[in-house]
Design a protein around this motif. Structure first.
Motif: not given
Length: 190
Positions: A44-54, A78-82, A97-108
């Motif tokens: 999770d920490e490396e992902l944050l660093k990677a976003i900054d790097y790119v 999922l929410y705490d991860y994203l 997963d179409l359920g994840i599409v709905s989840f992301v649209k709702s929360y992000f």
């Protein structure tokens, strides 16, 4: 039409190599919710660093959430991860997963969603359904011909992504049949 050179990046070193070699964007998985969750992915920490790097290099990072999730997985993490990744500027998620599409649209609601090749989108009608759901890009099924991909593009305004190498394993559109038989877990969990 702008072409984006998108590269996989399973490790932080391969992410840096792809960006330094000229990739416009990278896609990768974290430690959860991706088809390669059991591989050596970024923490999770490396992902944050990677976003900054790119972003420092003017590039983009797409996170794979390309498995079918159970309700308890969505409800318990999922929410705490994203959330921190979204706040850091994650450029898009790649989902099956179409359920994840709905989840992301709702929360992000401002996070772009790309339909994974694991959705097995084979034609115009499938793409139109995904367009109506607010998907911004479709990774077409790997088995399509260039003419079939062209027909989708002619009849849709959605971004099209395709693997230039096709399938490299025994599967259908990335849905691994062998690992599901040998490993006893979902075919998309490596």
């Amino acid at each position: 039409m702008k072409i984006e050179l998108l590269s996989p990046a399973g490790t932080y070193e391969s992410l840096k190599a792809a960006i330094n070699a000229g990739a416009d964007a990278v896609y990768l998985g974290g430690t959860r919710f991706g088809a390669r969750a059991y591989a050596g992915n970024l923490s999770d920490e490396e992902l944050l660093k990677a976003i900054d790097y790119v972003h420092i290099h003017g590039k983009r990072l797409y996170l794979t959430l390309n498995t079918l999730l159970k309700n308890k997985e969505i409800d318990n993490g999922l929410y705490d991860y994203l959330r921190p990744l979204y706040e850091q500027g994650l450029d898009a998620v790649i989902v099956q997963d179409l359920g994840i599409v709905s989840f992301v649209k709702s929360y992000f609601p401002n996070l772009p969603i790309h339909a994974s090749t694991q959705m097995s989108v084979m034609g115009v009608y499938g793409v139109k359904v995904l367009e109506d759901l607010g998907i911004s890009r479709v990774v077409t099924a790997r088995e399509l011909s260039l003419a079939e991909i062209g027909k989708i593009k002619e009849n849709s305004s959605i971004e099209i992504e395709d693997f230039v190498h096709g399938a490299l394993c025994y599967g259908y559109s990335g849905m691994c049949l062998l690992s599901s038989m040998l490993g006893g877990r979902s075919g998309n969990r490596g």
